[in-house]
Design a protein around this motif. Structure first.
Motif, PDB file in Angstrom:
ATOM      1  N   ASP A  34      37.209  38.997  37.559  1.00 31.41           N
ATOM      2  CA  ASP A  34      37.436  39.248  36.168  1.00 31.41           C
ATOM      3  C   ASP A  34      39.100  38.815  36.213  1.00 31.41           C
ATOM      4  O   ASP A  34      39.896  38.868  35.253  1.00 31.41           O
ATOM      5  N   GLN A  35      39.702  39.743  37.198  1.00 32.57           N
ATOM      6  CA  GLN A  35      41.030  39.507  36.858  1.00 32.57           C
ATOM      7  C   GLN A  35      42.184  38.596  36.988  1.00 32.57           C
ATOM      8  O   GLN A  35      42.706  38.450  36.645  1.00 32.57           O
ATOM      9  N   GLN A  73      41.354  36.525  34.030  1.00 33.82           N
ATOM     10  CA  GLN A  73      42.797  36.758  32.778  1.00 33.82           C
ATOM     11  C   GLN A  73      43.624  36.490  33.569  1.00 33.82           C
ATOM     12  O   GLN A  73      45.473  36.111  32.571  1.00 33.82           O
ATOM     13  N   GLN A 130      50.130  41.956  34.642  1.00 31.09           N
ATOM     14  CA  GLN A 130      50.002  40.796  34.564  1.00 31.09           C
ATOM     15  C   GLN A 130      51.087  39.767  34.162  1.00 31.09           C
ATOM     16  O   GLN A 130      51.964  38.914  34.050  1.00 31.09           O
ATOM     17  N   SER A 170      39.062  45.902  40.796  1.00 28.79           N
ATOM     18  CA  SER A 170      39.247  46.075  39.167  1.00 28.79           C
ATOM     19  C   SER A 170      39.087  45.124  38.175  1.00 28.79           C
ATOM     20  O   SER A 170      38.936  43.736  38.534  1.00 28.79           O
ATOM     21  N   LYS A 171      38.482  44.934  37.593  1.00 24.65           N
ATOM     22  CA  LYS A 171      38.257  43.936  36.030  1.00 24.65           C
ATOM     23  C   LYS A 171      39.538  43.170  35.215  1.00 24.65           C
ATOM     24  O   LYS A 171      39.242  42.600  34.369  1.00 24.65           O
ATOM     25  N   THR A 172      40.418  44.955  35.759  1.00 20.77           N
ATOM     26  CA  THR A 172      41.838  43.929  35.331  1.00 20.77           C
ATOM     27  C   THR A 172      42.701  44.298  35.579  1.00 20.77           C
ATOM     28  O   THR A 172      42.525  45.257  35.895  1.00 20.77           O
TER      29      THR A 172
END
Length: 261
Positions: A227-228, A231, A57, A49-51
């Protein structure tokens, strides 16, 4: 690794000095780690995943504020995680695991804070999902050493070795039997969550930049994307202090450069 002192049972407990050393994944300058199959995803067959999910989080923030003993921010991060679907078991497991990186006192204080948060939420009528305990038996003796060594090798991308382990072979036995054995064999928290927690805690800890860089690489090996992880650095920049965010960003940049990314 020396085998002069075999591990006979799983009650071997690492000394506090081990905890301070942060040696978990070839975390000392000069340790040679093979990079074979370094990009292999080991804990999930899902597409990268990119997020991060809302639950994911919260994990590096929980870890960062535990590492700095910032109880008001830890409380807020725990509430955020529970609101996002983190079970009580998962939150507890994060705080238990991190004793191996930031010490027993901070772990115990954080667990007390989690109890306070859960009780306060109950009083407000919020029933958090309890989650589950590990679903498989943890091996003992030589089987524990074998399982921990396999976990360490997979997460590190190859056998962990180097001068420090030749100087003090027992430190690797503690790592293999306890951190990568007793702890990483517990299947009530996935390896991606464990690495997110470790990255958050090490980013908040000055002086362990090489370990943080190694865990950024390990995070990608267990299936987290660049990407993660970017983040993660953005979350730390927004919610933690500037030095924490800077350490995380620098470690990610170095990890990506080392992996050709």
């Amino acid at each position: 690794m020396s085998t002069d002192t075999p591990i006979a049972h799983r009650k071997t407990t690492p000394l506090p000095a081990l905890i301070v050393l942060f040696l978990g994944l070839g975390l000392v300058s000069g340790i040679a780690i093979q990079n074979a199959e370094a990009s292999q995803t080991m804990t999930s067959s899902q597409p990268v995943s990119k997020t991060l999910s809302a639950k994911q989080q919260s994990i590096p923030l929980i870890a960062a504020f535990m590492a700095t003993s910032d109880m008001p921010k830890l409380s807020a991060a725990l509430n955020q995680g529970l609101d996002a679907g983190l079970t009580v078991s998962e939150a507890r497991e994060i705080l238990v695991q991190l004793y191996a990186y930031v010490g027993f006192p901070r772990s115990l204080n954080a667990l007390n804070e989690l109890m306070t948060v859960v009780q306060a939420r109950k009083q407000r009528g919020i029933q958090d999902a309890p989650g589950r305990e590990p679903g498989r038996a943890i091996p003992t003796g030589e089987a524990l050493l074998a399982a921990g060594t396999a976990n360490q090798t997979r997460i590190s991308g190859g056998p962990v070795k180097g001068p420090v382990f030749e100087f003090a072979p027992v430190i690797n036995q503690f790592l293999q039997t306890h951190l990568f054995g007793d702890i990483f064999e517990r299947d009530n928290l996935d390896w991606q969550s464990r690495e997110l927690a470790t990255v958050g805690a090490l980013a908040a800890t000055p002086g362990v930049e090489s370990q943080l860089r190694s865990h950024m690489q390990a995070s990608m090996r267990v299936g987290l994307s660049a990407d993660q992880l970017k983040q993660v650095t953005e979350l730390l920049a927004k919610h933690a202090d500037e030095p924490t965010a800077n350490r995380a960003s620098a470690a990610l940049t170095q990890a990506l450069a080392a992996s050709g990314g």
